[in-house]
Design a protein around this motif. Structure first.
Motif, PDB file in Angstrom:
ATOM      1  N   SER A  51       0.828  -1.204   0.000  1.00 51.50           N
ATOM      2  CA  SER A  51       0.000   0.000   0.000  1.00 51.50           C
ATOM      3  C   SER A  51       0.856   1.245   0.000  1.00 51.50           C
ATOM      4  O   SER A  51       1.972   1.261   0.526  1.00 51.50           O
ATOM      5  CB  SER A  51      -0.926   0.014   1.224  1.00 51.50           C
ATOM      6  N   ILE A  52       0.325   2.294  -0.590  1.00 49.63           N
ATOM      7  CA  ILE A  52       0.916   3.631  -0.510  1.00 49.63           C
ATOM      8  C   ILE A  52      -0.053   4.495   0.276  1.00 49.63           C
ATOM      9  O   ILE A  52      -1.235   4.599  -0.083  1.00 49.63           O
ATOM     10  CB  ILE A  52       1.166   4.229  -1.900  1.00 49.63           C
TER      11      ILE A  52
ATOM     12  N   PHE B 188     -17.928  11.316  -4.677  1.00 55.99           N
ATOM     13  CA  PHE B 188     -17.388  11.606  -6.008  1.00 55.99           C
ATOM     14  C   PHE B 188     -15.882  11.703  -5.883  1.00 55.99           C
ATOM     15  O   PHE B 188     -15.360  12.259  -4.913  1.00 55.99           O
ATOM     16  CB  PHE B 188     -17.957  12.918  -6.557  1.00 55.99           C
ATOM     17  N   ASP B 189     -15.169  11.149  -6.870  1.00 52.57           N
ATOM     18  CA  ASP B 189     -13.710  11.267  -6.865  1.00 52.57           C
ATOM     19  C   ASP B 189     -13.218  11.537  -8.274  1.00 52.57           C
ATOM     20  O   ASP B 189     -13.819  11.100  -9.262  1.00 52.57           O
ATOM     21  CB  ASP B 189     -13.052   9.997  -6.310  1.00 52.57           C
ATOM     22  N   THR B 190     -12.144  12.287  -8.368  1.00 54.01           N
ATOM     23  CA  THR B 190     -11.476  12.524  -9.634  1.00 54.01           C
ATOM     24  C   THR B 190      -9.985  12.653  -9.353  1.00 54.01           C
ATOM     25  O   THR B 190      -9.588  13.130  -8.291  1.00 54.01           O
ATOM     26  CB  THR B 190     -12.017  13.785 -10.338  1.00 54.01           C
ATOM     27  N   MET B 191      -9.168  12.190 -10.306  1.00 53.31           N
ATOM     28  CA  MET B 191      -7.723  12.140 -10.096  1.00 53.31           C
ATOM     29  C   MET B 191      -6.993  12.716 -11.297  1.00 53.31           C
ATOM     30  O   MET B 191      -7.523  12.747 -12.406  1.00 53.31           O
ATOM     31  CB  MET B 191      -7.256  10.702  -9.867  1.00 53.31           C
ATOM     32  N   CYS B 192      -5.761  13.134 -11.045  1.00 52.94           N
ATOM     33  CA  CYS B 192      -4.886  13.573 -12.127  1.00 52.94           C
ATOM     34  C   CYS B 192      -3.483  13.072 -11.853  1.00 52.94           C
ATOM     35  O   CYS B 192      -3.086  12.867 -10.700  1.00 52.94           O
ATOM     36  CB  CYS B 192      -4.899  15.092 -12.283  1.00 52.94           C
ATOM     37  N   LEU B 193      -2.729  12.865 -12.920  1.00 56.22           N
ATOM     38  CA  LEU B 193      -1.344  12.413 -12.830  1.00 56.22           C
ATOM     39  C   LEU B 193      -0.445  13.499 -13.373  1.00 56.22           C
ATOM     40  O   LEU B 193      -0.623  13.950 -14.503  1.00 56.22           O
ATOM     41  CB  LEU B 193      -1.156  11.120 -13.627  1.00 56.22           C
ATOM     42  N   SER B 194       0.531  13.925 -12.582  1.00 49.08           N
ATOM     43  CA  SER B 194       1.470  14.938 -13.060  1.00 49.08           C
ATOM     44  C   SER B 194       2.516  14.291 -13.951  1.00 49.08           C
ATOM     45  O   SER B 194       2.718  13.068 -13.929  1.00 49.08           O
ATOM     46  CB  SER B 194       2.155  15.641 -11.881  1.00 49.08           C
ATOM     47  N   GLN B 195       3.201  15.086 -14.740  1.00 51.51           N
ATOM     48  CA  GLN B 195       4.241  14.556 -15.615  1.00 51.51           C
ATOM     49  C   GLN B 195       5.400  13.962 -14.835  1.00 51.51           C
ATOM     50  O   GLN B 195       6.161  13.148 -15.361  1.00 51.51           O
ATOM     51  CB  GLN B 195       4.734  15.659 -16.555  1.00 51.51           C
ATOM     52  N   ASP B 196       5.541  14.329 -13.560  1.00 50.46           N
ATOM     53  CA  ASP B 196       6.589  13.775 -12.708  1.00 50.46           C
ATOM     54  C   ASP B 196       6.160  12.497 -12.003  1.00 50.46           C
ATOM     55  O   ASP B 196       6.964  11.877 -11.304  1.00 50.46           O
ATOM     56  CB  ASP B 196       7.020  14.811 -11.663  1.00 50.46           C
TER      57      ASP B 196
ATOM     58  N   ARG C 196       2.560   9.868  -3.405  1.00 50.85           N
ATOM     59  CA  ARG C 196       3.878  10.156  -3.965  1.00 50.85           C
ATOM     60  C   ARG C 196       4.434   8.929  -4.697  1.00 50.85           C
ATOM     61  O   ARG C 196       5.430   8.322  -4.293  1.00 50.85           O
ATOM     62  CB  ARG C 196       4.814  10.627  -2.869  1.00 50.85           C
ATOM     63  N   THR C 197       3.792   8.584  -5.778  1.00 49.91           N
ATOM     64  CA  THR C 197       4.278   7.486  -6.592  1.00 49.91           C
ATOM     65  C   THR C 197       5.580   7.842  -7.300  1.00 49.91           C
ATOM     66  O   THR C 197       6.316   6.955  -7.735  1.00 49.91           O
ATOM     67  CB  THR C 197       3.213   7.095  -7.635  1.00 49.91           C
ATOM     68  N   ASP C 198       5.887   9.150  -7.400  1.00 49.74           N
ATOM     69  CA  ASP C 198       7.164   9.543  -7.994  1.00 49.74           C
ATOM     70  C   ASP C 198       8.327   9.086  -7.122  1.00 49.74           C
ATOM     71  O   ASP C 198       9.360   8.620  -7.634  1.00 49.74           O
ATOM     72  CB  ASP C 198       7.215  11.053  -8.212  1.00 49.74           C
TER      73      ASP C 198
END
Length: 405
Positions: free
Chosen positions: A28-29, A367-375, A394-396
Motif C-alpha cells: 500500500s501507498i 465523487f472522486d477525480t484524479m490527475c497524474l502529473s508529468q513527474d 507520492r508514486t514519484d
C-alpha cells in the motif's frame, strides 16, 4: 472509472505478474492529505447543490509545480491554491453567483479575482502548462452549437484558455483560437512543450487535436476502431471485437498511447447461441503521429479477483483504466476496489511493472477525480459527505526508489 466486483484476492500470473498466494500481498501507498475545502458559495468554498446526484457533479483537478487547480462547474469558477489550501487566484464567470457575491463584498481582492466574460459552463476538465496558463473544457450555449452535415455529431465543446494573471482570455476550437467547436471532449492534456492536446469522441473512436504552444492546430489524428490493430493469433472460429478505451499523449514526444480492449463472443455449449462476451486482453499501442503508424504494443495485465462459493471459484478478469504517462515513460493504470484503488505502473522500455494499493473509504466518498502529473505524482479530489479533501500519493518517490535499486 469502470465499476468492479468486490475484491477477494488478486491473482496474477505471467512475466509481469505477482501473486497474492501465501504471504505475498500488494503493498500500500499511504495518502497525504494536503488540505480540505468546505461546501458553500463563497470564494474559498466548493459549491455542490446535491451530493446525492453524482451525475450532475462537475469537478476537475490539476496539479502543476505544487499548485492545485480545481474547476467547480456548478459555480462556474476555477480556484488556484497552494499546498496549504490558500487561495491564490480565482477565475469566475461574470454571470455567476460568485460574481454577485464578490460584487457585494466589502473587500474584494482585485489582484486575485479575475472575471471571465465568456458565458460558458464547465463540465469539469482542467489542465495547466508550465507558464501557469489554465485550460478548461467548456460547454457552449445551445444557440452556438453546431451539427455535422449528416446530423450524427454535435459540436458543443470548446477549450477556454487564460493566463494566470487574467491578462489574456480566449477560447480554442478545432482550428485554434476562435475555431469551430469540438465534439464531446473526453479529456485535455498539456505537454512539456506547453502544447495542448484535446481528445474528443467520434462515432467510430476518438479524435485527437494537437495544438502548438500558440494555440494553432498542428495535427488532427483520428483513432478509429476501423484502423485499429486486430487481435494477433485469434481463433478464426470465434468473433472478436475491440473497444478503444482511451488515448493519452506522450508528454515529451509526438506520440499517442492508445489503450485497446479486446473481447470475443461467448457461445453457450448447450444451445449453441451467443450468450455473452469474454474479455481477452488489453494492449497499449504507441502511435507515432508524424508517421501515422502503430508501434509494438505493451500487454497490460488485467485486474483479477476470485470469488469462492459452494466449493467453486470464479475468477473475473477486469481491464484497468488508463490514467496517464509520465515524462520518464511510466504508464499508469487504475481500477477501483472494495477498499480503495489498485494502480499498475508499467515502464515498457525497461520491462518493469509495479503494483500498489491506495486505501479509500468509498462509503464516505460520493465523487472522486484524479490527475497524474508529468513527474508521476497522483493527486485526488475526494468529495465526502462533510467536506472536500485534496490528497496526493507520492508514486514519484516510489519509482525513483525502484530505479535506484
Amino acid at each position: 472509472m469502470r465499476k468492479t466486483f468486490l475484491a477477494a484476492c488478486f491473482l496474477f500470473t505471467g512475466l509481469f505478474f505477482t501473486s497474492c498466494l501465501g504471504n505475498e500481498t500488494i503493498q500500500s501507498i499511504s495518502e497525504t492529505e494536503l488540505f480540505s475545502l468546505p461546501y458553500g458559495n463563497f470564494e474559498e468554498q466548493l459549491s455542490v447543490s446535491d451530493l446525492n446526484d453524482v451525475g450532475n457533479v462537475r469537478f476537475g483537478i490539476a496539479m502543476q509545480d505544487g499548485f492545485f487547480y480545481i474547476v467547480n462547474g456548478e459555480s462556474k469558477k476555477i480556484l488556484e491554491l497552494n499546498s496549504y489550501g490558500d487561495l491564490l487566484t480565482l477565475f469566475y464567470n461574470e454571470d455567476s453567483q460568485t460574481a454577485r457575491l464578490l460584487e457585494n463584498s466589502n473587500k474584494p481582492d482585485k489582484s486575485i479575482h479575475h472575471e471571465i466574460s465568456y458565458p460558458f459552463d464547465y463540465p469539469g476538465m482542467v489542465a495547466v502548462d508550465s507558464n501557469k496558463n489554465v485550460y478548461t473544457v467548456c460547454s457552449i450555449p445551445w444557440d452556438r452549437q453546431e451539427k455535422s452535415d449528416d446530423g450524427t455529431t454535435l459540436y458543443s465543446h470548446t477549450v477556454l484558455r487564460f493566463a494566470r494573471d487574467g491578462s489574456a482570455v480566449d477560447y480554442i476550437g478545432q482550428q485554434g483560437p476562435g475555431g469551430t467547436p469540438f465534439p464531446y471532449i473526453k479529456n485535455i492534456y498539456t505537454t512539456s512543450k506547453d502544447e495542448l492536446v484535446v481528445v474528443a469522441s467520434s462515432s467510430d473512436g476518438l479524435l485527437v487535436y494537437w495544438f502548438a504552444s500558440d494555440g494553432f492546430l498542428k495535427y488532427m489524428i483520428p483513432v478509429t476502431t476501423r484502423d485499429a490493430p486486430s487481435v494477433k493469433g485469434k481463433d478464426e472460429t470465434t468473433d472478436t471485437f475491440l473497444t478503444i478505451q482511451n488515448v493519452v499523449p506522450d508528454p515529451v514526444s509526438y506520440r499517442l498511447y492508445v489503450q485497446i480492449d479486446y473481447y470475443s463472443t461467448y457461445i453457450d455449449e448447450d444451445s449453441k447461441v451467443q450468450s455473452g462476451i469474454n474479455y481477452i486482453q488489453t494492449l497499449l499501442y504507441p502511435l507515432n503521429i508524424e508517421s501515422g503508424t502503430y508501434e509494438e504494443p505493451v500487454s497490460v495485465p488485467p485486474y483479477e479477483e476470485s470469488v469462492v462459493s459452494d466449493y467453486s471459484k470464479l475468477t473475473y478478469r477486469i481491464p484497468y483504466d488508463f490514467l496517464g504517462v509520465t515524462k520518464n515513460g511510466w504508464k499508469f493504470f487504475i481500477v477501483k476496489t472494495e477498499d480503495g484503488f489498485n494502480i499498475e505502473m508499467i515502464q515498457s522500455e525497461s520491462q518493469k511493472i509495479l503494483r500498489r494499493h491506495f486505501k479509500a473509504n468509498h462509503s464516505n466518498i460520493v465523487f472522486d477525480t484524479m490527475c497524474l502529473s508529468q513527474d508521476g505524482i497522483l493527486t485526488a479530489l475526494y468529495l465526502e459527505k462533510e467536506r472536500a479533501r485534496i490528497v496526493w500519493y507520492r508514486t514519484d518517490n516510489l519509482i525513483d526508489a525502484i530505479l535506484k535499486n
